[in-house]
Design a protein around this motif. Structure first.
Motif, short mmCIF file in Angstrom:
data_model
loop_
_atom_site.label_atom_id
_atom_site.label_comp_id
_atom_site.label_asym_id
_atom_site.label_seq_id
_atom_site.Cartn_x
_atom_site.Cartn_y
_atom_site.Cartn_z
N MET A 1 -58.44 -22.10 22.76
CA MET A 1 -57.14 -21.91 22.35
C MET A 1 -57.23 -20.60 22.93
O MET A 1 -56.13 -19.87 22.80
N LYS A 2 -58.31 -20.02 22.68
CA LYS A 2 -58.76 -18.01 22.43
C LYS A 2 -57.85 -16.98 23.99
O LYS A 2 -57.74 -16.66 23.59
N ASN A 3 -58.31 -18.69 24.83
CA ASN A 3 -58.05 -18.26 26.10
C ASN A 3 -56.73 -18.25 26.28
O ASN A 3 -56.16 -17.15 27.08
N LEU A 4 -56.05 -18.91 25.93
CA LEU A 4 -54.63 -18.51 25.01
C LEU A 4 -54.22 -17.49 24.86
O LEU A 4 -52.76 -16.87 25.34
N LYS A 5 -54.79 -17.24 24.04
CA LYS A 5 -54.25 -16.08 22.45
C LYS A 5 -54.44 -14.48 23.30
O LYS A 5 -53.62 -13.65 23.91
N LYS A 6 -56.10 -15.18 24.81
CA LYS A 6 -55.75 -13.95 25.47
C LYS A 6 -54.84 -13.38 26.44
O LYS A 6 -54.19 -12.63 26.84
N THR A 7 -54.31 -14.92 27.02
CA THR A 7 -53.68 -14.71 28.30
C THR A 7 -51.74 -14.52 28.36
O THR A 7 -51.52 -13.88 28.41
N ASP A 8 -51.48 -15.51 26.72
CA ASP A 8 -50.47 -15.42 26.76
C ASP A 8 -50.30 -15.45 25.13
O ASP A 8 -50.01 -16.11 24.49
N SER A 9 -49.90 -14.65 24.18
CA SER A 9 -50.46 -14.93 23.44
C SER A 9 -48.80 -15.12 22.65
O SER A 9 -48.61 -15.55 21.21
N LYS A 10 -47.35 -14.96 23.00
CA LYS A 10 -46.55 -15.17 22.49
C LYS A 10 -46.21 -16.81 22.78
O LYS A 10 -46.44 -17.43 21.40
N ILE A 11 -46.60 -17.37 23.47
CA ILE A 11 -46.88 -18.65 23.28
C ILE A 11 -48.30 -19.22 22.48
O ILE A 11 -47.72 -20.14 21.70
N TYR A 12 -49.42 -18.52 21.76
CA TYR A 12 -50.23 -18.76 21.85
C TYR A 12 -49.64 -18.65 19.97
O TYR A 12 -49.96 -19.97 19.54
N GLY A 13 -48.20 -17.92 19.68
CA GLY A 13 -48.26 -17.93 18.36
C GLY A 13 -47.92 -19.10 18.02
O GLY A 13 -48.00 -19.38 16.52
N LEU A 14 -46.45 -19.49 19.09
CA LEU A 14 -45.56 -20.52 18.77
C LEU A 14 -46.16 -22.06 18.85
O LEU A 14 -46.16 -22.65 17.78
N VAL A 15 -47.54 -22.28 19.39
CA VAL A 15 -48.16 -23.17 19.36
C VAL A 15 -48.94 -23.61 18.21
O VAL A 15 -48.56 -24.09 16.80
N LYS A 16 -49.92 -22.00 17.87
CA LYS A 16 -50.20 -22.51 15.99
C LYS A 16 -49.26 -22.53 15.05
O LYS A 16 -49.41 -22.98 14.27
N LYS A 17 -48.11 -21.53 15.34
CA LYS A 17 -46.47 -21.75 14.06
C LYS A 17 -46.44 -23.95 14.23
O LYS A 17 -46.30 -24.36 13.33
N GLU A 18 -46.19 -24.21 15.68
CA GLU A 18 -45.93 -25.57 15.66
C GLU A 18 -47.15 -26.67 14.91
O GLU A 18 -47.05 -27.35 14.22
N ILE A 19 -48.51 -26.43 15.09
CA ILE A 19 -49.08 -26.88 14.87
C ILE A 19 -49.57 -27.07 13.68
O ILE A 19 -49.96 -27.93 12.27
N GLU A 20 -49.10 -25.71 12.45
CA GLU A 20 -48.89 -25.57 11.32
C GLU A 20 -48.14 -26.54 10.85
O GLU A 20 -48.36 -27.19 9.92
N ARG A 21 -46.73 -26.31 10.96
CA ARG A 21 -45.30 -27.02 11.15
C ARG A 21 -45.91 -28.13 10.61
O ARG A 21 -45.81 -28.86 9.73
N GLN A 22 -46.56 -29.05 11.81
CA GLN A 22 -47.25 -30.41 11.46
C GLN A 22 -48.58 -30.46 11.08
O GLN A 22 -48.04 -32.01 9.76
N LYS A 23 -48.91 -30.09 10.25
CA LYS A 23 -49.99 -29.67 9.02
C LYS A 23 -48.94 -30.11 7.70
O LYS A 23 -49.89 -31.22 7.25
N ASN A 24 -48.43 -29.23 8.00
CA ASN A 24 -47.40 -28.92 6.75
C ASN A 24 -46.09 -30.05 6.21
O ASN A 24 -46.02 -30.01 5.08
N VAL A 25 -45.56 -30.22 6.88
CA VAL A 25 -44.79 -31.45 7.22
C VAL A 25 -44.56 -33.15 6.85
O VAL A 25 -45.78 -33.69 7.98
N PHE A 26 -44.35 -33.64 6.24
CA PHE A 26 -44.23 -35.02 6.28
C PHE A 26 -43.63 -35.68 7.19
O PHE A 26 -42.44 -35.29 7.33
#
Ligand SMILES: Cc1ncc(COP(=O)(O)O)c(C=O)c1O
Length: 425
Positions: A1-26
């Motif tokens: 994920m580090k390389n993704l953050k460096k190359t495309d912070s927009k997509i990285y940010g959204l992927v991060k949010k989706e992972i958090e959503r999956q963790k927090n939502v049943f």
């Protein structure tokens, strides 16, 4: 994920949010699950770079010596877990698998008898807005108005009159067992192929929690990402020999393979095939069998809780991993309920009920399933708690105090049953 953050912070940010959503939502959407980290790892590899049109040892590109080995392992494991004579692991999705089977066995305009969408079938089983309904001549069977279960005498009556070339036994929102032997007897009477689409129930079948489509069916299609808990993808099993069309030119297995490539697809997704192989290995374990057993126990506990809370469960219960609730009594807006529950951390799926007078975009029911929460480790007790929270909301959707209470209980429960602890981003 580090390389993704460096190359495309927009997509990285959204992927991060989706992972958090999956963790927090049943996730109570019955078609979703959490694939293992090993499955995810296989998908995120440079196998994605390779072109491998064709099949192992018969490719149209060079450099496939390792990809060949991976696909052969995936095929062998798939055949083993499903007790199948032949497996094709290349379909990109469940819909692609169905398209390939239709192309392999039928001509445009040929007759297919499928399960109607409103009673539990899938779009690819003849919906007029789907390629299937546009290309083939479909008739549908539904469920009995009283029992809300498949009436096999009615299926036979329609089959005898319609004389389809293919019959589909399937479920997308039907929570009862499919009787493949009865379907097979009907198919034999009209000399039709019998196809089971086990996209939803593949894991249950493998673990012996649902009757097996073989030897009754000629072809079985599936997804790999629902109860099977693998990567997003499709899968086809079939008998080696064609027992319906005895033209003797190609075996059934050869027809199906041609239906996938070159019939409906180009290059296979080698990274996904590797992940399917990992999933098929996981599906051989005792843990996987116990997991599937628990999915069904949890679904039964969930159905019981809703009935106790006075919310009607379609067909009065479940034999598999899902239930459909009839919200007619509550005058409910199922779309709104789905949206509001999402905000509270519970993800459900609005769905038609049999003979639904309301349109598919805002139908009378919601569909719930237990594969994902069972992966998180919830047992019957916690499943009932979660179902109780959904019931509470359905009964008082406008009460802000109740909403706060549900949200806080969901958050506590999500912390107690985490997923992907190892995925740090
Ligand atoms: C019975 C059935 N068949 C096929 C599919 C299609 O699978 P995919 O979404 O992978 O195309 C689904 C998906 O929900 C399904 O329930």
């Amino acid at each position: 994920m580090k390389n993704l953050k460096k190359t495309d912070s927009k997509i990285y940010g959204l992927v991060k949010k989706e992972i958090e959503r999956q963790k927090n939502v049943f996730t109570l959407i019955p078609s979703e699950n959490y694939a293992s980290s090993a499955v995810l790892a296989a998908m995120g590899t440079p196998l994605s770079n390779k072109y491998s049109e064709g099949y192992p040892d018969k490719r149209y590109y060079g450099g496939n010596e390792f990809v060949d080995q991976i696909e052969k392992i995936a095929i062998d494991r798939a055949k083993k877990i499903f007790g199948a004579e032949h497996a094709n692991v290349q379909p990109h999705s469940g819909s692609q698998a169905n398209a390939a089977v239709f192309l392999a066995l039928l001509k445009p305009g040929d007759k297919i008898l499928g399960f109607d969408l409103i009673s539990g079938g899938h779009l690819t089983h003849g919906s007029p807005v789907n390629f299937s309904g546009k290309t083939y001549n479909f008739r549908h069977y539904g469920v009995d108005a009283k029992t809300e279960m498949i009436d096999y005498d009615e299926v036979e009556k329609i089959a005898l009159e319609f004389e389809p070339k293919l019959i589909i036994a399937s479920t997308t929102s039907y929570s009862r067992k499919l009787d493949f032997e009865k379907f097979s007897n009907i198919a034999k009477k009209v000399n039709a192929y019998l196809m089971a689409d086990v996209a939803h129930i593949a894991g249950l079948v493998i673990a012996g929690e649902h009757p097996h489509p073989f030897p009754w069916c000629d072809v079985v299609t599936s997804t790999t990402h629902k109860t099977l808990r693998g990567p997003r993808g499709g899968l086809i099993f079939c008998k080696e020999k064609d027992e319906v069309n005895l033209d003797g030119k190609l075996t059934l297995a050869q027809k199906i393979d041609k239906g996938v490539f070159p019939g409906t697809q180009g290059g296979p997704l080698d990274h996904v095939i590797a992940a399917k192989a990992v999933c098929f290995l996981e599906a051989q374990s005792k843990n996987f069998k116990n997991y599937q057993k628990q999915i069904v126990k949890n679904a039964k506990a969930m159905a019981e809780e809703f009935e106790e809370q006075g919310i009607r469960v379609v067909s009065g219960g479940t034999d598999n991993h899902m239930i459909v609730l009839d919200l007619t009594l509550f005058g409910a807006d199922s779309k709104k309920i789905q949206e509001e529950l999402d905000k509270l951390g519970i993800s459900v799926n609005r769905n038609a009920i049999p003979n639904d007078p309301k349109p598919p975009f805002n139908p009378s029911g919601i569909r719930l399933g237990t594969p994902a929460i069972t992966t998180r480790g919830l047992k019957e007790k916690e499943t009932k708690i979660l179902a109780g929270l959904v019931a509470k909301f359905i009964k008082a959707p406008a009460n802000p105090k109740i909403k706060l209470e549900i949200k806080s209980q969901v958050q506590k429960l999500a912390k107690k049953f985490p997923i992907y602890k190892e995925i740090k981003i």
